[in-house]
Scaffold this active site. Sequence first.
Site, PDB file in Angstrom:
ATOM      1  N   CYS A  83       4.356  -6.470   0.671  1.00  0.00           N
ATOM      2  CA  CYS A  83       4.351  -5.189  -0.062  1.00  0.00           C
ATOM      3  C   CYS A  83       4.156  -5.435  -1.553  1.00  0.00           C
ATOM      4  O   CYS A  83       4.237  -4.502  -2.341  1.00  0.00           O
ATOM      5  CB  CYS A  83       5.644  -4.442   0.181  1.00  0.00           C
ATOM      6  SG  CYS A  83       7.076  -5.374  -0.357  1.00  0.00           S
ATOM      7  N   GLU A 139       0.387  -2.239   0.288  1.00  0.00           N
ATOM      8  CA  GLU A 139       0.823  -3.230   1.270  1.00  0.00           C
ATOM      9  C   GLU A 139      -0.408  -4.047   1.667  1.00  0.00           C
ATOM     10  O   GLU A 139      -1.511  -3.499   1.787  1.00  0.00           O
ATOM     11  CB  GLU A 139       1.395  -2.504   2.494  1.00  0.00           C
ATOM     12  CG  GLU A 139       2.023  -3.385   3.519  1.00  0.00           C
ATOM     13  CD  GLU A 139       3.553  -3.382   3.420  1.00  0.00           C
ATOM     14  OE1 GLU A 139       4.114  -2.565   2.670  1.00  0.00           O
ATOM     15  OE2 GLU A 139       4.160  -4.225   4.110  1.00  0.00           O
TER      16      GLU A 139
END
Length: 552
Positions: A508, A542
């Site tokens: 992330c 992400e």
Amino acid sequence: MQLHRRVLGSAAGLGRTCNTLRAAPTRTYLQFKHNMSVTVATAVAVAEEAATPSFVAPVAVTSVDETQYGPQLQAKIRKLKDLFAEFNPPELEVFESPPSHYRMRAEFTIEQRDGNFRYVMFDNSPAPPPPPQPGTAAEDAADGGGAAAAAAASTSAPAAAASEAAAAAAPPARGGGGGGGGRPKGPRRVTVESFPVASRQLNELMEVVRRECAECPELRTRLFQANFHTTLAGDAMVTLLYHRKLGPEWAAAAERLRDALAATPTAAAAGRRPHVIGRSRKQKLELEAGFVLESLTVGGRQYVQKQVEGAFSQPNGTVCQHMLGWAMDVTRAQPQGPEEGQQPAQEAQEGQQPQKRPRLTAAGEAGDGAPEAEAEAEAANGGGGEAAEGGGPQDDLLELYCGNGNFTVPLAQNFRRVVATEVSKSSVEAARFNLEANGVSNVFLARMASEEFAETMRARGSRRRLEGLGPWEELRLRTILVDPPRAGLDDFTVQLLQEFDRIVYISCNPETLHANLRAIAATHRIARFAAFDQFPYTHHLECGVYLTRRAA
Ligand SMILES: C[S@@+](CC[C@H](N)C(=O)[O-])C[C@H]1O[C@@H](n2cnc3c(N)ncnc32)[C@H](O)[C@@H]1O
């Protein structure tokens, strides 16, 4: 240059840090021990992005303009490509989010003044103050925030702002104080009227909680926070946090609230009664359950997923399904033949031969090179040959940071066996439930910090929590999947990764992924590269990277 900033007392966990501090309206600090998120209410300023080469300088979101979704995503993609260009990755696979109603969870501070009940979040982003909008956030200004805070806290701003704002270690909310038209120091208080980045169900539940609290002193007295957790399946839970002890009167009031929540359109259509949880110091009351059951569709198959209150779960359900589909795809055993012979573009350019892949032993050592041993190892590994892409049901997968088994459950079918570890107790319990509920029986799950597992594995050691794993020598670990918190991987774990033929790295935080890849790229090349837009209107992205070992 910052990729992310911290936000105080705001929207739901993106779950990348372990301990965060949050501020209640009373400015009391509360420590949450689970993985609450620390991202911020920001959007990518397209023009600015184009001019700057890295993940920086987002501006505060003041509204959700769906027409901006595409350009903002493109700006993020450009930055991502620039950042990773040095690794010569293949074409980026991009997985978009729905442009609104994509967030499954949110947390709000509750403010109750003058008989008004408000959802509030605190935005720490450094957005320049937009011009004041009449009638948008006057009350916030009156709280001492000054013109800048007032202007920024429009009823539309929080919608987007709240989308990615989250609990964080940060100074107390000052509500402004910058004065002089400048950006106030400290987090900006934002009143949330509606929240279009969150699921429709979440918005429905917010309205009912607001209404019921207005009508019921037992529900609202000393209530300082409300957390909402919804699912694609229509299951939901609401957690109310108090600065007082909760008794049977509260439970009775919460039961009535629960009935009202069950009558909201999404819950009624799904036939699910949302759970209500009351929390106060050393107290947790659950009306029926402290979890929701999500239903995720991956590769045409449905998986049930228990998501526990307070534990990490992926915030964007739709994008999560894309992530799982992609991970399934990259780890699926490829047919042998032409694919075997296909050289990765980069290696072909370099004139390299596909390497002879050493078999990773459980101790992380390559095979000793003895022909018989190597042949045996290859046979044991399914005779997969040297250039096989993907693991295969003859190989085993090691998964670190498995959470509630989000990846573990669908990926298990691609492997002979999976060894998965996770440090959070409630996540491990959820993972066990999820494995069983989905009929997965080839996973060994250990509650261990990844660092401890890595050390034990390298030393071929034993631990009580590894009882039942069996001898290390019998494992065929050639693929590793990691999905670490924002901080990325420590050096030791990076070294562990390099001992695997195939690496799936879900991240992330592109910046820590990039830093880790600087080391990993010496031994592995990127074979697949993906961006999953879990966090629209923010600069967060992400990523998924699939790496295979370079030719020797
Ligand atoms: C980004 S989440 C990913 C979870 C899961 N893969 C998913 O998709 O839902 C990171 C997970 O790592 C866990 N974690 C954090 N630090 C850890 C550590 N040192 N060792 C093992 N797990 C850790 C957290 O509890 C959290 O569940």
